[in-house]
Enzyme design. Structure first.
Site, PDB file in Angstrom:
ATOM      1  N   ASP A   1      -7.447  -8.604   5.929  1.00 16.36           N
ATOM      2  CA  ASP A   1      -8.451  -8.435   6.979  1.00 16.36           C
ATOM      3  C   ASP A   1      -8.888  -6.987   7.153  1.00 16.36           C
ATOM      4  OD1 ASP A   1      -5.859  -7.621   8.127  1.00 16.36           O
ATOM      5  OD2 ASP A   1      -7.000  -7.392   9.982  1.00 16.36           O
TER       6      ASP A   1
ATOM      7  N   ARG B   1     -10.660 -12.641   6.549  1.00 12.72           N
ATOM      8  CA  ARG B   1      -9.500 -13.284   5.905  1.00 12.72           C
ATOM      9  C   ARG B   1      -9.911 -14.535   5.138  1.00 12.72           C
ATOM     10  NH1 ARG B   1      -4.841 -10.892   8.001  1.00 12.72           N
ATOM     11  NH2 ARG B   1      -4.879 -10.268  10.178  1.00 12.72           N
TER      12      ARG B   1
ATOM     13  N   PHE C   1     -10.073   0.043   0.191  1.00  7.99           N
ATOM     14  CA  PHE C   1      -9.669  -0.895   1.228  1.00  7.99           C
ATOM     15  C   PHE C   1     -10.314  -2.239   0.932  1.00  7.99           C
ATOM     16  CE2 PHE C   1      -9.417  -3.031   5.259  1.00  7.99           C
ATOM     17  CZ  PHE C   1      -8.115  -2.724   5.637  1.00  7.99           C
ATOM     18  N   VAL C   2      -9.478  -3.256   0.771  1.00  9.49           N
ATOM     19  CA  VAL C   2     -10.000  -4.562   0.370  1.00  9.49           C
ATOM     20  C   VAL C   2      -9.800  -5.612   1.455  1.00  9.49           C
ATOM     21  CG1 VAL C   2      -9.758  -4.144  -2.109  1.00  9.49           C
ATOM     22  CG2 VAL C   2      -7.821  -5.104  -0.839  1.00  9.49           C
TER      23      VAL C   2
ATOM     24  N   ASP D   1       0.863  -1.176   0.000  1.00 12.54           N
ATOM     25  CA  ASP D   1       0.000   0.000   0.000  1.00 12.54           C
ATOM     26  C   ASP D   1       0.910   1.241   0.000  1.00 12.54           C
ATOM     27  OD1 ASP D   1      -2.271   1.583   0.311  1.00 12.54           O
ATOM     28  OD2 ASP D   1      -2.458   1.219   2.450  1.00 12.54           O
TER      29      ASP D   1
ATOM     30  N   LYS E   1      -1.238  -1.369  -4.514  1.00  9.76           N
ATOM     31  CA  LYS E   1      -2.030  -0.134  -4.594  1.00  9.76           C
ATOM     32  C   LYS E   1      -1.066   1.011  -4.869  1.00  9.76           C
ATOM     33  CE  LYS E   1      -5.191  -0.675  -0.910  1.00  9.76           C
ATOM     34  NZ  LYS E   1      -5.711  -0.120   0.360  1.00  9.76           N
TER      35      LYS E   1
HETATM   36  P1  IMP Z   1       1.841  -0.439   3.877  1.00 16.49           P
HETATM   37  O1  IMP Z   1       2.915  -0.374   4.902  1.00 16.49           O
HETATM   38  O2  IMP Z   1       0.996   0.810   3.837  1.00 16.49           O
HETATM   39  O3  IMP Z   1       2.332  -0.824   2.490  1.00 16.49           O
HETATM   40  O4  IMP Z   1       0.792  -1.494   4.370  1.00 16.49           O
HETATM   41  C1  IMP Z   1       1.011  -2.819   4.279  1.00 16.49           C
HETATM   42  C2  IMP Z   1       0.074  -3.591   5.153  1.00 16.49           C
HETATM   43  O5  IMP Z   1      -1.140  -2.887   5.451  1.00 16.49           O
HETATM   44  C3  IMP Z   1      -0.336  -4.839   4.415  1.00 16.49           C
HETATM   45  O6  IMP Z   1       0.546  -5.896   4.701  1.00 16.49           O
HETATM   46  C4  IMP Z   1      -1.712  -5.096   4.945  1.00 16.49           C
HETATM   47  O7  IMP Z   1      -1.640  -5.863   6.112  1.00 16.49           O
HETATM   48  C5  IMP Z   1      -2.252  -3.722   5.299  1.00 16.49           C
HETATM   49  N1  IMP Z   1      -3.113  -3.214   4.226  1.00 16.49           N
HETATM   50  C6  IMP Z   1      -2.852  -2.236   3.342  1.00 16.49           C
HETATM   51  N2  IMP Z   1      -3.873  -2.028   2.509  1.00 16.49           N
HETATM   52  C7  IMP Z   1      -4.832  -2.925   2.866  1.00 16.49           C
HETATM   53  C8  IMP Z   1      -6.148  -3.223   2.377  1.00 16.49           C
HETATM   54  O8  IMP Z   1      -6.682  -2.637   1.424  1.00 16.49           O
HETATM   55  N3  IMP Z   1      -6.806  -4.213   3.022  1.00 16.49           N
HETATM   56  C9  IMP Z   1      -6.289  -4.908   4.074  1.00 16.49           C
HETATM   57  N4  IMP Z   1      -5.057  -4.665   4.559  1.00 16.49           N
HETATM   58  C10 IMP Z   1      -4.336  -3.676   3.962  1.00 16.49           C
END
Ligand code: IMP
Ligand code: MG
Length: 180
Positions: free
Chosen positions: A164, A170, A157-158, A108, A136
């Protein structure tokens, strides 16, 4: 199908159906198999979100491999990550001189993956590559190379297929957008 009925009420739309997921996973497994033909691989799953994807993916990888897991918690709300990462569980194996593939459910902001990547690199693996089922890109805060990327999704948000919302959903077999 009782669960499907129960959880279906919270689902706005199915973004990625089961067939698309399984085709994506097969294609990633094929690429990884090609690239690591003569090598031994340590596959590192990021708990908990990646476990469903990982368990399907490794059965599509036809090279000798071992599995290990890392659990991290990123401080933040249920839907936003903060980039501050705490290790809840570290690897059990020494990855020095090993070929490592980190498997994540979704990238993300990229903050979590970036932190983990830098941390694992400092342990001197022979090589380290990244794999994520979902991406994303619109939300990225740090540049990160995803060597094996499944599907790009819009800024929604998925949940499902391991992902989850507050630990729920999940077990959905597809990836879906939740109702607000
Ligand atoms: P980042 O550090 O923002 O890249 O977030 C990574 C973590 O956030 C992922 O491993 C997921 O656990 C959680 N995450 C990010 N986007 C989503 C989403 O759309 N749905 C569920 N979990 C998400
Ligand atoms: Mg996760």
């Amino acid at each position: 199908m009782q669960n499907d009925e129960k959880m279906g009420k919270d689902i706005k739309e199915i973004l990625i159906d089961q067939l698309t997921i399984s085709e994506t996973v097969k294609s990633l497994g094929k690429q990884i198999t090609e690239d690591y033909k003569e090598k031994e691989l340590v596959v590192v799953g990021i708990l908990k979100g990646a476990i469903i994807f990982l368990s399907d993916l490794i059965r599509e990888i036809d090279v000798s491999l071992t599995l290990d897991f890392i659990a991290v918690s990123s401080y933040g709300s249920a839907t936003e990550s903060s980039g501050v990462v705490m290790f809840l569980k570290d690897l059990e194996v020494d990855i020095e001189n090993r070929h490592v593939l980190i498997v994540e459910d979704i990238v993300d902001t990229g903050l979590t993956f970036n932190y983990l990547l830098e941390n694992l690199k400092s342990r001197r693996p022979a090589s380290i590559k990244t794999c994520s089922l979902l991406d994303k890109p619109s939300r990225r805060q740090v540049e990160i190379r995803i060597d094996y990327k499944g599907l790009e999704i819009p800024d929604e948000f998925v949940v499902g297929y391991g992902l989850d919302y507050s630990e729920y959903y999940r077990n959905l077999p597809y990836v879906a957008v939740l109702k607000k």
